[in-house]
Design a protein around this motif. Sequence first.
Motif, PDB file in Angstrom:
ATOM      1  N   ARG A 191       0.831  -1.207   0.000  1.00  0.00           N
ATOM      2  CA  ARG A 191       0.000   0.000   0.000  1.00  0.00           C
ATOM      3  C   ARG A 191       0.863   1.253   0.000  1.00  0.00           C
ATOM      4  NH1 ARG A 191      -0.903   3.332   3.758  1.00  0.00           N
ATOM      5  NH2 ARG A 191      -0.185   1.912   5.412  1.00  0.00           N
ATOM      6  N   ARG A 192       1.908   1.288   0.831  1.00  0.00           N
ATOM      7  CA  ARG A 192       2.775   2.470   0.886  1.00  0.00           C
ATOM      8  C   ARG A 192       3.559   2.645  -0.408  1.00  0.00           C
ATOM      9  NH1 ARG A 192       6.625   1.758   4.439  1.00  0.00           N
ATOM     10  NH2 ARG A 192       6.026  -0.295   5.244  1.00  0.00           N
ATOM     11  N   TYR A 193       3.951   1.538  -1.040  1.00  0.00           N
ATOM     12  CA  TYR A 193       4.644   1.629  -2.327  1.00  0.00           C
ATOM     13  C   TYR A 193       3.727   2.188  -3.408  1.00  0.00           C
ATOM     14  CZ  TYR A 193       6.534   0.150  -6.784  1.00  0.00           C
ATOM     15  OH  TYR A 193       6.946   0.114  -8.086  1.00  0.00           O
ATOM     16  N   GLN A 194       2.491   1.722  -3.431  1.00  0.00           N
ATOM     17  CA  GLN A 194       1.556   2.203  -4.439  1.00  0.00           C
ATOM     18  C   GLN A 194       1.263   3.698  -4.262  1.00  0.00           C
ATOM     19  OE1 GLN A 194      -1.689  -0.543  -3.838  1.00  0.00           O
ATOM     20  NE2 GLN A 194      -0.963  -1.931  -5.443  1.00  0.00           N
ATOM     21  N   GLU A 195       1.272   4.146  -3.002  1.00  0.00           N
ATOM     22  CA  GLU A 195       0.997   5.560  -2.734  1.00  0.00           C
ATOM     23  C   GLU A 195       2.186   6.454  -3.053  1.00  0.00           C
ATOM     24  OE1 GLU A 195      -0.113   5.597   1.337  1.00  0.00           O
ATOM     25  OE2 GLU A 195      -2.165   4.868   0.986  1.00  0.00           O
ATOM     26  N   SER A 196       3.404   5.938  -2.822  1.00  0.00           N
ATOM     27  CA  SER A 196       4.596   6.781  -2.937  1.00  0.00           C
ATOM     28  C   SER A 196       5.457   6.483  -4.156  1.00  0.00           C
ATOM     29  CB  SER A 196       5.462   6.624  -1.683  1.00  0.00           C
ATOM     30  OG  SER A 196       5.992   5.299  -1.616  1.00  0.00           O
ATOM     31  N   GLY A 197       5.396   5.253  -4.670  1.00  0.00           N
ATOM     32  CA  GLY A 197       6.293   4.849  -5.745  1.00  0.00           C
ATOM     33  C   GLY A 197       7.715   4.619  -5.271  1.00  0.00           C
ATOM     34  N   ASP A 198       7.935   4.615  -3.957  1.00  0.00           N
ATOM     35  CA  ASP A 198       9.265   4.482  -3.363  1.00  0.00           C
ATOM     36  C   ASP A 198       9.554   3.006  -3.114  1.00  0.00           C
ATOM     37  OD1 ASP A 198      11.611   4.605  -1.966  1.00  0.00           O
ATOM     38  OD2 ASP A 198      10.813   5.770  -0.278  1.00  0.00           O
ATOM     39  N   THR A 199      10.488   2.449  -3.872  1.00  0.00           N
ATOM     40  CA  THR A 199      10.791   1.020  -3.735  1.00  0.00           C
ATOM     41  C   THR A 199      11.508   0.685  -2.423  1.00  0.00           C
ATOM     42  OG1 THR A 199      12.874   1.305  -4.956  1.00  0.00           O
ATOM     43  CG2 THR A 199      10.912   0.676  -6.225  1.00  0.00           C
ATOM     44  N   SER A 200      12.036   1.694  -1.736  1.00  0.00           N
ATOM     45  CA  SER A 200      12.762   1.432  -0.489  1.00  0.00           C
ATOM     46  C   SER A 200      11.843   0.952   0.627  1.00  0.00           C
ATOM     47  CB  SER A 200      13.516   2.677  -0.030  1.00  0.00           C
ATOM     48  OG  SER A 200      12.620   3.687   0.408  1.00  0.00           O
ATOM     49  N   VAL A 201      10.526   1.079   0.443  1.00  0.00           N
ATOM     50  CA  VAL A 201       9.607   0.614   1.485  1.00  0.00           C
ATOM     51  C   VAL A 201       9.320  -0.883   1.338  1.00  0.00           C
ATOM     52  CG1 VAL A 201       8.532   2.889   1.558  1.00  0.00           C
ATOM     53  CG2 VAL A 201       7.458   1.092   0.198  1.00  0.00           C
ATOM     54  N   LEU A 202       9.822  -1.511   0.280  1.00  0.00           N
ATOM     55  CA  LEU A 202       9.559  -2.923   0.033  1.00  0.00           C
ATOM     56  C   LEU A 202      10.642  -3.793   0.660  1.00  0.00           C
ATOM     57  CD1 LEU A 202       8.467  -2.715  -3.722  1.00  0.00           C
ATOM     58  CD2 LEU A 202       6.980  -2.920  -1.715  1.00  0.00           C
ATOM     59  N   TRP A 203      10.288  -4.563   1.648  1.00  0.00           N
ATOM     60  CA  TRP A 203      11.158  -5.535   2.328  1.00  0.00           C
ATOM     61  C   TRP A 203      12.528  -4.947   2.713  1.00  0.00           C
ATOM     62  CZ3 TRP A 203       7.804  -6.925  -1.580  1.00  0.00           C
ATOM     63  CH2 TRP A 203       6.823  -7.849  -1.221  1.00  0.00           C
ATOM     64  N   PRO A 204      12.573  -3.771   3.329  1.00  0.00           N
ATOM     65  CA  PRO A 204      13.875  -3.165   3.645  1.00  0.00           C
ATOM     66  C   PRO A 204      14.667  -3.942   4.696  1.00  0.00           C
ATOM     67  CG  PRO A 204      12.106  -1.924   4.679  1.00  0.00           C
ATOM     68  CD  PRO A 204      11.450  -2.911   3.758  1.00  0.00           C
ATOM     69  N   ALA A 205      13.972  -4.559   5.670  1.00  0.00           N
ATOM     70  CA  ALA A 205      14.703  -5.297   6.707  1.00  0.00           C
ATOM     71  C   ALA A 205      15.390  -6.519   6.118  1.00  0.00           C
ATOM     72  CB  ALA A 205      13.752  -5.702   7.833  1.00  0.00           C
ATOM     73  N   HIS A 206      14.718  -7.202   5.194  1.00  0.00           N
ATOM     74  CA  HIS A 206      15.349  -8.350   4.544  1.00  0.00           C
ATOM     75  C   HIS A 206      16.483  -7.893   3.629  1.00  0.00           C
ATOM     76  CE1 HIS A 206      11.863 -10.598   5.985  1.00  0.00           C
ATOM     77  NE2 HIS A 206      12.440 -11.717   5.576  1.00  0.00           N
ATOM     78  N   PHE A 207      16.221  -6.881   2.818  1.00  0.00           N
ATOM     79  CA  PHE A 207      17.234  -6.452   1.854  1.00  0.00           C
ATOM     80  C   PHE A 207      18.460  -5.842   2.526  1.00  0.00           C
ATOM     81  CE2 PHE A 207      13.776  -5.915  -1.617  1.00  0.00           C
ATOM     82  CZ  PHE A 207      13.816  -7.290  -1.846  1.00  0.00           C
ATOM     83  N   ALA A 208      18.341  -5.410   3.789  1.00  0.00           N
ATOM     84  CA  ALA A 208      19.519  -4.940   4.525  1.00  0.00           C
ATOM     85  C   ALA A 208      20.556  -6.051   4.645  1.00  0.00           C
ATOM     86  CB  ALA A 208      19.116  -4.442   5.910  1.00  0.00           C
ATOM     87  N   GLY A 209      20.094  -7.296   4.569  1.00  0.00           N
ATOM     88  CA  GLY A 209      21.000  -8.429   4.635  1.00  0.00           C
ATOM     89  C   GLY A 209      21.824  -8.629   3.386  1.00  0.00           C
TER      90      GLY A 209
END
Length: 257
Positions: A191-209
Amino acid sequence: MRIIDLSSPIDADGWEPDPVRHEVMLPAEGARHMSEEMKQHFGLDFDPTDLPDGELLSLDTLTLTSHTGTHVDAPSHYGSKATYGTPRHIDRMPLEWFLRPGMLLDVSDVGTGVIGCDRIKAELDRVGREPEPLDIVLLRTGAARHAGTLSYFTEFAGLDGPATEFLLDLGVRVIGTDAWSLDAPFTDMIRRYQESGDTSVLWPAHFAGRRTEYCQIERLAHLEDLPGPTGFQVCCFPVKIRNAGAGWARAVALVDE
């Protein structure tokens, strides 16, 4: 020493996005099965009725993912490439990471959504210190009360990118949560990605790995039984599954009394 169980069960009766199949071979069936196996593979005959009560041993067969129940995610779960090299599978992780002093952070006031860096820093101020390198940090979100229901997958809070990076920069290499994921719920992120278009909100805790090698413990339970924010060790050795991105764990807290 007091032992506190921090694990949720693998339960075929609970709701899962990937349903669990649990088939039980009863002891009498086990006797007949063994008789057939001995004849097929070794050419040996024995009558299962000769056994006490005609029974041998029960046998459980489960079909499930390695992310069912309390489990430890390996770096290879986060992607096939990382800035530090090839991410390791769960059977290659150092055991020293999984028996360490623990720190409990209570973020159950957040509700559903994102746990930001400011909220983590505020909780550390309340605790009175930051975690030491290799301490295991546990997040109590309150989500465990929904375990076994559909709400468990939609109503919880997860770390955002800066909060995860902050803990990793302190030297933490294992972060645990009582929620289904260390990230926010899929529904919230999308939902936040669709509202903002910001890909950084998608699975950031996992991708930090992909930037810093670390493991997650997901689907913990009974964090409210811990004696306080500190004063305990966490033991969460993952099952050694070759080339797997996760392994089930019987996570416990060890409290020296």
